[in-house]
Scaffold this motif. Sequence first.
Motif, mmCIF file in Angstrom:
data_model
loop_
_atom_site.group_PDB
_atom_site.id
_atom_site.type_symbol
_atom_site.label_atom_id
_atom_site.label_comp_id
_atom_site.label_asym_id
_atom_site.label_seq_id
_atom_site.Cartn_x
_atom_site.Cartn_y
_atom_site.Cartn_z
ATOM 1 N N ALA A 122 32.129 45.732 38.512
ATOM 2 C CA ALA A 122 32.846 46.533 39.822
ATOM 3 C C ALA A 122 33.771 45.829 40.394
ATOM 4 O O ALA A 122 34.566 45.570 39.285
ATOM 5 N N GLY A 123 34.410 46.685 41.265
ATOM 6 C CA GLY A 123 35.896 46.725 41.257
ATOM 7 C C GLY A 123 36.611 45.586 41.706
ATOM 8 O O GLY A 123 35.845 44.728 42.624
ATOM 9 N N VAL A 124 37.964 44.926 41.213
ATOM 10 C CA VAL A 124 38.333 43.221 41.992
ATOM 11 C C VAL A 124 39.745 44.215 42.009
ATOM 12 O O VAL A 124 39.941 44.570 41.463
ATOM 13 N N GLN A 125 39.909 43.019 43.109
ATOM 14 C CA GLN A 125 41.666 42.628 42.799
ATOM 15 C C GLN A 125 42.207 41.479 42.861
ATOM 16 O O GLN A 125 41.520 40.291 43.711
ATOM 17 N N ILE A 126 42.907 40.826 41.960
ATOM 18 C CA ILE A 126 43.348 39.348 41.326
ATOM 19 C C ILE A 126 44.775 39.756 41.927
ATOM 20 O O ILE A 126 45.947 39.850 41.378
ATOM 21 N N ALA A 127 45.281 38.499 43.047
ATOM 22 C CA ALA A 127 46.483 38.466 43.293
ATOM 23 C C ALA A 127 47.343 37.560 43.495
ATOM 24 O O ALA A 127 46.566 36.790 43.487
ATOM 25 N N GLY A 128 48.267 37.251 41.982
ATOM 26 C CA GLY A 128 49.208 36.041 42.200
ATOM 27 C C GLY A 128 48.496 34.968 41.659
ATOM 28 O O GLY A 128 47.925 34.818 40.230
ATOM 29 N N ALA A 129 48.470 33.769 42.547
ATOM 30 C CA ALA A 129 47.965 32.255 41.620
ATOM 31 C C ALA A 129 46.564 32.482 41.918
ATOM 32 O O ALA A 129 46.319 31.830 41.447
ATOM 33 N N GLU A 130 45.683 33.466 42.632
ATOM 34 C CA GLU A 130 44.574 33.430 42.082
ATOM 35 C C GLU A 130 44.136 33.784 40.998
ATOM 36 O O GLU A 130 42.685 33.712 40.057
ATOM 37 N N HIS A 131 45.184 34.499 39.893
ATOM 38 C CA HIS A 131 44.699 34.706 37.611
ATOM 39 C C HIS A 131 44.870 32.948 37.240
ATOM 40 O O HIS A 131 45.423 31.818 37.956
ATOM 41 N N PHE A 132 43.856 32.937 36.666
ATOM 42 C CA PHE A 132 42.919 31.288 36.121
ATOM 43 C C PHE A 132 44.227 31.031 35.466
ATOM 44 O O PHE A 132 44.927 29.958 35.899
ATOM 45 N N ALA A 133 44.673 31.572 34.674
ATOM 46 C CA ALA A 133 45.811 31.192 33.643
ATOM 47 C C ALA A 133 47.501 31.347 34.324
ATOM 48 O O ALA A 133 47.875 31.973 34.994
ATOM 49 N N LEU A 134 48.450 30.238 34.090
ATOM 50 C CA LEU A 134 49.131 30.082 34.381
ATOM 51 C C LEU A 134 50.576 31.102 34.175
ATOM 52 O O LEU A 134 51.532 32.187 34.988
ATOM 53 N N GLN A 135 50.799 32.276 33.420
ATOM 54 C CA GLN A 135 51.267 32.784 32.641
ATOM 55 C C GLN A 135 51.084 34.139 33.108
ATOM 56 O O GLN A 135 52.071 35.039 33.571
ATOM 57 N N VAL A 136 50.153 34.358 33.695
ATOM 58 C CA VAL A 136 48.858 35.927 34.890
ATOM 59 C C VAL A 136 49.656 35.464 36.022
ATOM 60 O O VAL A 136 49.448 36.662 36.720
ATOM 61 N N ARG A 137 50.033 34.488 36.701
ATOM 62 C CA ARG A 137 50.267 34.079 37.855
ATOM 63 C C ARG A 137 51.328 35.175 38.587
ATOM 64 O O ARG A 137 51.269 35.020 39.691
ATOM 65 N N PRO A 138 52.356 35.636 38.135
ATOM 66 C CA PRO A 138 53.775 36.082 38.436
ATOM 67 C C PRO A 138 53.017 37.713 38.521
ATOM 68 O O PRO A 138 53.859 38.203 39.569
ATOM 69 N N TRP A 139 51.970 38.020 38.179
ATOM 70 C CA TRP A 139 51.504 39.732 38.777
ATOM 71 C C TRP A 139 49.946 39.580 39.389
ATOM 72 O O TRP A 139 49.672 38.435 39.985
ATOM 73 N N SER A 140 50.252 40.857 39.779
ATOM 74 C CA SER A 140 49.131 41.403 40.737
ATOM 75 C C SER A 140 48.389 42.274 39.948
ATOM 76 O O SER A 140 48.798 43.021 39.422
ATOM 77 N N CYS A 141 46.763 42.145 39.569
ATOM 78 C CA CYS A 141 45.877 42.893 39.232
ATOM 79 C C CYS A 141 45.091 44.031 40.000
ATOM 80 O O CYS A 141 44.797 43.074 40.382
ATOM 81 N N THR A 142 44.230 45.788 39.905
ATOM 82 C CA THR A 142 43.270 45.731 40.214
ATOM 83 C C THR A 142 42.567 46.638 39.224
ATOM 84 O O THR A 142 43.444 47.067 38.389
ATOM 85 N N ALA A 143 41.415 46.252 38.528
ATOM 86 C CA ALA A 143 40.820 47.170 38.121
ATOM 87 C C ALA A 143 39.712 47.051 38.321
ATOM 88 O O ALA A 143 38.623 46.645 39.253
ATOM 89 N N VAL A 144 38.196 48.523 37.754
ATOM 90 C CA VAL A 144 37.781 49.144 38.391
ATOM 91 C C VAL A 144 36.619 49.464 36.905
ATOM 92 O O VAL A 144 37.573 49.618 35.946
ATOM 93 N N PRO A 145 35.594 48.836 36.641
ATOM 94 C CA PRO A 145 34.985 49.683 35.328
ATOM 95 C C PRO A 145 34.404 50.953 35.617
ATOM 96 O O PRO A 145 34.553 51.787 36.067
ATOM 97 N N VAL A 146 34.869 51.916 34.367
ATOM 98 C CA VAL A 146 34.158 53.074 33.612
ATOM 99 C C VAL A 146 32.184 52.711 33.231
ATOM 100 O O VAL A 146 32.531 52.107 32.738
ATOM 101 N N HIS A 147 31.926 54.053 33.588
ATOM 102 C CA HIS A 147 30.634 53.579 33.443
ATOM 103 C C HIS A 147 29.841 55.182 32.558
ATOM 104 O O HIS A 147 30.458 56.098 33.155
ATOM 105 N N ASP A 148 29.271 55.429 32.258
ATOM 106 C CA ASP A 148 28.396 56.337 31.322
ATOM 107 C C ASP A 148 27.504 56.756 32.157
ATOM 108 O O ASP A 148 26.263 56.797 32.677
ATOM 109 N N LEU A 149 27.577 58.014 32.976
ATOM 110 C CA LEU A 149 26.378 57.859 34.364
ATOM 111 C C LEU A 149 25.283 58.636 33.685
ATOM 112 O O LEU A 149 24.667 58.851 34.312
#
Length: 396
Positions: A122-149
Amino acid sequence: MPLERSPRRVVAESWARARAGRLTPERAEASEPLDDGSLEATRAAHPLAAALPVIRSLLVRDADRGSGVVVAVGDAAGRLLWVEGDPQLVRRAEAMRFVPGADWSERRVGTAAPGTALALDAGVQIAGAEHFALQVRPWSCTAVPVHDLRTHETIGVLDVTGGPDVARPETLALLGATVAAVERELLLKRLQRPRRRARAPQPARAPRLAVLDRDVAQLTAGGRTVELSLRHAELLTLLAWHRAGLSAERLAELVHGRPDAVVTVRAELVRLRHVLSGAAPALAPLSRPYRLPVPVDLDARLVLGMLDRGAHRAALTAFTGPVLPGSVAPGIEEIRAAVDGRLREALLEAASPDLLLDYADRLAPADPLPLETALRLLPARSPKRAGILARLDALD
């Protein structure tokens, strides 16, 4: 396209999966990237390569210098294949291994949009401190999976990474629309693919020896296919596996369990040469040490190669059963255990829940660990959990 549930629940459950996988925020990090050759081969074979023009037109075109946006395309296992966008941000992202060829699945970095989107499908958005890894927490991201129809199978993921703005709802909508366009483009290309014409002459292929789930091995060489008895299959498998060659004593030990059976194994090799002289004369074993004059594609070794490339689904499909299951030759038992163990280890370490369940159904019905691992990886509300728990109860 399914979208995320309550963000706090998505994050909490993802963190729980990360901790269950023995990750810590301080040590969670992406894998070392693939070398250039492996990366190019993986890219060329991936279906999303055909949709790159669409992705670049809809996402990357506006992610130029100063945009503060990085666009990533990953495979179904969470490995990034392309990372493009704002050059300055792309360079900054390299510090946390957000680079082509690196594994960004949840099992490696914990909560982050590419891996979590694949984990939830499913599509998700992870913002800042929601990231698990410490080094990724300065960042935010949005991702959506791609399927073979056609098959509804997940084939990859699109991700946008940057500052806080990339976690806004409109980014998720844009990414969802891009994924829909990519899925339609891939389906259209397949439907428009012309029927194959007569194939051009193919280059000569290496001999192939099929021994998985077989006691009568099948040898294909020079356009011919022949079947080999169990003893001849054992000898040829051992020589194909030990490419550097084996002494007579070592070969006798691997076949008969004792190095003093040299006379017996030499007689068996004479008979094998006789069989090969009619079916595949170029394969007649050489001596001192005993070895094959040309490489042989052993199907068991090909499975290991797929695992090394991260092609777990292809490896599981290719693995039809154990190596020469009726053989009690010590050397064959070693190969059988090595291939079985490597497949199990790779799937437990990196496979999706669906792949683990397929493995458990087909090859390991009495092994609880694949079921337990799949259970740990599935979201808390997955409808598949009840069936897995029932199967685990039946094993007790």
